[in-house]
Write a protein that holds these residues in place. Structure first.
Motif, PDB file in Angstrom:
ATOM      1  N   ASN A 116      24.732   1.033 -55.266  1.00 44.12           N
ATOM      2  CA  ASN A 116      23.893   2.091 -54.681  1.00 44.12           C
ATOM      3  C   ASN A 116      24.413   2.544 -53.314  1.00 44.12           C
ATOM      4  N   VAL A 117      25.702   2.772 -53.215  1.00 43.68           N
ATOM      5  CA  VAL A 117      26.306   3.252 -51.966  1.00 43.68           C
ATOM      6  C   VAL A 117      26.564   4.749 -52.072  1.00 43.68           C
ATOM      7  N   ALA A 118      26.141   5.475 -51.041  1.00 47.63           N
ATOM      8  CA  ALA A 118      26.487   6.892 -50.883  1.00 47.63           C
ATOM      9  C   ALA A 118      27.347   6.988 -49.630  1.00 47.63           C
ATOM     10  N   LEU A 119      28.616   7.321 -49.795  1.00 51.23           N
ATOM     11  CA  LEU A 119      29.572   7.260 -48.695  1.00 51.23           C
ATOM     12  C   LEU A 119      29.920   8.656 -48.188  1.00 51.23           C
ATOM     13  N   ILE A 120      29.945   8.783 -46.860  1.00 51.05           N
ATOM     14  CA  ILE A 120      30.360  10.030 -46.211  1.00 51.05           C
ATOM     15  C   ILE A 120      31.736   9.815 -45.597  1.00 51.05           C
ATOM     16  N   VAL A 121      32.695  10.653 -45.948  1.00 48.18           N
ATOM     17  CA  VAL A 121      33.979  10.695 -45.249  1.00 48.18           C
ATOM     18  C   VAL A 121      33.842  11.697 -44.113  1.00 48.18           C
ATOM     19  N   LYS A 122      33.924  11.198 -42.882  1.00 45.75           N
ATOM     20  CA  LYS A 122      33.674  12.053 -41.721  1.00 45.75           C
ATOM     21  C   LYS A 122      34.903  12.870 -41.326  1.00 45.75           C
ATOM     22  N   ASP A 123      36.057  12.230 -41.236  1.00 41.30           N
ATOM     23  CA  ASP A 123      37.253  12.885 -40.688  1.00 41.30           C
ATOM     24  C   ASP A 123      38.212  13.179 -41.835  1.00 41.30           C
ATOM     25  N   TRP A 124      38.105  14.399 -42.399  1.00 41.89           N
ATOM     26  CA  TRP A 124      38.897  14.653 -43.600  1.00 41.89           C
ATOM     27  C   TRP A 124      39.660  15.967 -43.573  1.00 41.89           C
ATOM     28  N   TRP A 125      39.139  17.015 -42.878  1.00 42.79           N
ATOM     29  CA  TRP A 125      39.835  18.282 -43.073  1.00 42.79           C
ATOM     30  C   TRP A 125      41.062  18.427 -42.208  1.00 42.79           C
ATOM     31  N   TRP A 126      41.853  19.436 -42.501  1.00 44.68           N
ATOM     32  CA  TRP A 126      43.255  19.518 -42.081  1.00 44.68           C
ATOM     33  C   TRP A 126      43.462  19.274 -40.596  1.00 44.68           C
ATOM     34  N   SER A 127      42.511  19.682 -39.748  1.00 48.94           N
ATOM     35  CA  SER A 127      42.693  19.591 -38.306  1.00 48.94           C
ATOM     36  C   SER A 127      42.085  18.328 -37.715  1.00 48.94           C
ATOM     37  N   GLY A 128      41.277  17.608 -38.515  1.00 55.13           N
ATOM     38  CA  GLY A 128      40.553  16.463 -38.002  1.00 55.13           C
ATOM     39  C   GLY A 128      39.192  16.861 -37.465  1.00 55.13           C
ATOM     40  N   TYR A 129      38.155  16.280 -37.997  1.00 48.34           N
ATOM     41  CA  TYR A 129      36.768  16.597 -37.636  1.00 48.34           C
ATOM     42  C   TYR A 129      36.531  18.099 -37.696  1.00 48.34           C
ATOM     43  N   ASP A 130      36.013  18.726 -36.628  1.00 50.15           N
ATOM     44  CA  ASP A 130      35.541  20.105 -36.743  1.00 50.15           C
ATOM     45  C   ASP A 130      36.591  21.163 -36.403  1.00 50.15           C
TER      46      ASP A 130
END
Length: 746
Positions: free
Chosen positions: A312-326
């Motif tokens: 029952n784990v719901a995992l969020i990948v925070k740092d994923w897009w091309w530039s890093g974070y936002d």
């Protein structure tokens, strides 16, 4: 029809609407109406009014003599019982604009002329002319209506000269007022008068305001304030919106009577995350598939969860897009390929992220990716998707003629700084970007950063006002879809609330969790929140906030589901790379249990050479799985039946009684009178005891019923024991700061 008749007709219409709103189901943040009779009496000289509840004059408004008419709140007094009146809003009233200067209601040279008045059996209306040195500054209507224990005050401006409304500061001749910060109510505080034992709220209706800015502004020291003024700034055409505000003033001996309501809907997918432990993963996502310690045969992070028997784990990948974070938003695809040192590995990000998704699904876990629909960057990756230009059609404008584009985060004009998106574009951008993310990675649910953490008022720089708070778009040009609502906080809030709906439509893949902070304003629109604990007093938050659960459990929790007490590093006010001891983890879990939340685990973004010993998350997850997940499932549809607080002598009290007995210490974590021992009883037979008082020591509980469903962190034989199953032997001793016992009679 002349202007006076038009104004009077508009006022009568507003009063009729007010009456209708009070006679149907709760649709405003007004405190829940207490049953009783109301009436208004005018004094023989016509200069003052008394507002009655059950024949007790709770409020009085004195306009003063002809030589000193007051079109402000100096003459407004309140009392819980018709005795010991105090002034809730000394020097409060309308602010007027005189060019760039703001005129305050109590400054020298300001006076008021009563032009007209109206009264019926349950309301009065006064038409005021505000002058500065005998020169007219502003005209406005002020009306009063009492409903239950609440005095409803409506103020509407005749022109665009109004610059806002201030509530001034509370004043008592007994000098005994204190601020009561409330967890999960970050936009206003309550006041308590020690002598009379009264509690008072006075706040603006955030669901009907026309202001540009609405901020909290409270401290535990004097002056004693409910909140900051509502403010009206000029749009890009130089015009201010006309003042339109509703204020609720409520005084009672029962603190529950004065708390605002939360009027959002019940979130459509609220139940989808209520049987999940959420893991927020901050390091570079390739680490999920690599050995815990590099160049060893240890299992990966995900395999470690499997080996621990965690489901029952719901995992969020925070740092994923091309530039890093936002950075680079809104062109977020493709995924980055950073290693732990944030160096590129060679354009392998998409392939690795898909492997992570497949691995999660093989383990029965679900995946969400960090998304953000507030910060926009002009420096975007060539070929990045989706292709949304970051230009004047996307970016909000600051106030005033000739204004500049608005920064989401103030800084120099480089690609590292973020622009604030126009509220009118949020839905469109959120739907496009989330659809592109889902198409690329087929995620299972969604996490939205920033939006629900924000009071829509901030922060950007406003010329001549320094760095103040406003994400509001002031663009009144014909090309702006939101021009008719330019400069309005409420329009911004409405559009921000649509972000979750847009993501659901863009992905059709499940619930939307939002970042915590100001999530009170977004409850029911987002399905779930990372529930960081904030009050209107910045210093009272997270770990240091009292375990004052009434507002959250009675008003907020029914709208959405909630996880954690914020991220653990936010809870303790530390950095992302912090390691937390088992005792600190247990204190965090005790707080989750007290508020009836689901488990939230944060995998810190640390850079340890020896990763396993300094990773608290692998200690925390089994504890959350064992002690929090069973409770959050049981409480999914339960409502609160009773809440009691216990002092250091073990005496049970209501919230009102506890705060009245310890007005200067209930929110002081260094005091043994800290509000940290609570018992919560739910409608389905679940009963929870939590001890978060570190100074008063352990708490002995006895008289617990027999049940097979017990869960506890208690002192047994001199040791802290985390147990599940049959009732432990009595007395049950809950250790200071991190003790709990909960059971179910089902």
């Amino acid at each position: 029809m002349n202007q006076k008749l038009i104004s009077r007709f508009a006022l009568l219409l507003a009063l009729w609407i007010c009456v209708q709103e009070q006679t149907v189901a709760q649709t405003t943040p007004q405190p829940t109406r207490v049953a009783g009779t109301n009436k208004i009496e005018r004094s023989p000289d016509g200069l003052s009014f008394s507002f009655y509840f059950n024949n007790i004059p709770l409020y009085r408004y004195n306009m003063g003599s002809d030589g000193g008419n007051r079109g402000n709140f100096i003459g407004l007094t309140a009392s819980k019982d018709g005795k010991n009146y105090f002034v809730p809003a000394m020097c409060g009233g309308v602010l007027a604009a005189d060019g760039e200067r703001i005129i305050y209601p109590c400054e020298p040279g300001v006076s008021f002329k009563l032009d007209d008045q109206f009264m019926n059996h349950d309301s009065i209306a006064l038409h005021w002319r505000m002058t500065l040195n005998d020169r007219e500054a502003h005209r406005y209507w002020m009306s009063f209506q009492i409903k239950g224990k609440t005095l409803v005050i409506d103020i509407s401006g005749d022109d665009g000269n109004g610059a806002g409304i201030t509530l001034g500061e509370g004043y008592s001749a007994r000098d005994d007022l204190v601020v009561v910060p409330v967890p999960y109510l970050p936009i206003t505080s309550l006041l308590h008068e020690k002598t009379s034992g009264s509690f008072t709220s006075m706040y603006f209706d955030w669901e009907r305001t026309s202001c540009s800015r609405m901020l909290p502004d409270a401290t535990k020291t004097k002056p004693v304030l409910f909140t900051a003024p509502t403010e009206y700034f000029p749009r890009t055409d130089g015009i201010r919106n006309k003042i339109k505000e509703r204020i609720y003033l409520t005084t009672s001996g029962d603190i529950d009577d004065v708390m605002p309501n939360v009027v959002g809907p019940v979130a459509p997918l609220k139940h989808k995350l209520q049987d999940k432990i959420i893991v927020s993963y901050h390091p570079p996502f390739p680490k999920l598939l690599e050995p815990l310690i590099p160049h060893t045969s240890l299992p990966s992070y995900l395999d470690s969860l499997k080996n621990l028997g965690i489901k029952n784990v719901a995992l969020i990948v925070k740092d994923w897009w091309w530039s890093g974070y936002d950075k680079g938003n809104p062109r977020v695809v493709p995924a980055n390929d950073f290693n732990m040192e944030y160096k590129h590995l060679g354009n392998t990000g998409n392939q690795i992220l898909l492997k992570v998704r497949n691995k999660l699904q093989s383990l029965g876990y679900t995946l969400a990716l960090h998304q953000n629909y507030i910060d926009m960057y002009s420096g975007s990756k060539a070929g990045g998707l989706p292709d949304i230009p970051v230009n004047h059609l996307l970016i909000s404008k600051l106030p005033g003629t000739g204004s500049q584009p608005a920064w989401a985060y103030v800084g120099d004009n480089s690609d590292e700084n973020a622009w604030a998106i126009k509220p009118s574009r949020v839905f469109d951008v959120a739907k496009q970007v989330s659809a592109a993310i889902y198409k690329a990675y087929r995620t299972d649910w969604n996490y939205l950063d920033v939006t629900s953490a924000l009071n829509p008022s901030g922060p950007v720089a406003i010329p001549r006002h320094g760095t103040v708070n406003s994400y509001v778009d002031f663009d009144a040009s014909p090309g702006n879809a939101g021009r008719d609502s330019a400069g309005m906080f409420l329009y911004t809030l409405h559009k921000y609330r649509t972000a979750a709906k847009a993501v659901r439509e863009g992905t059709r893949n499940g619930p939307v969790q939002g970042e915590g902070g100001c999530h009170l304003l977004y409850a029911g629109y987002f399905d779930d929140f990372e529930a960081r604990i904030k009050t209107a007093v910045p210093a009272v938050s997270g770990y240091s906030a009292p375990l004052f659960v009434d507002f959250h459990l009675r008003k907020l929790r029914s709208k959405s589901s909630f996880h954690g007490a914020g991220h653990i590093y936010e809870f303790y006010g530390r950095g992302w790379d912090t390691f937390f001891t088992e005792k600190e983890v247990m204190t965090f879990i005790a707080t989750e249990i007290a508020y009836g939340h689901g488990g939230l685990v944060t995998k810190s973004a640390h850079n340890c050479l020896n990763d396993s010993p300094c990773d608290h998350s692998l200690v925390q997850i089994p504890l959350e799985y064992k002690h929090v997940l069973p409770m959050q499932r049981l409480l999914a549809k339960a409502t609160v039946r009773n809440i009691s607080y216990f002092d250091r002598k073990g005496v049970a009290k209501t919230a009102s009684k506890y705060i009245a007995d310890h007005p200067d210490e209930f929110d002081d974590i260094t005091s043994p009178n800290f509000m940290g021992r609570v018992r919560v009883e739910y409608s389905n037979g679940v009963v929870v005891y939590v001890n978060r008082n570190r100074e008063a020591g352990s708490w002995t509980i006895s008289g617990l019923p027999s049940s097979k469903k017990y869960n506890y962190n208690a002192q047994l034989g001199g040791n802290m024991i985390q147990g599940v199953g049959a009732k432990p032997s009595e007395p049950v001793v809950l250790p200071a700061e991190c003790g709990w016992v909960w059971y179910s009679t089902l």
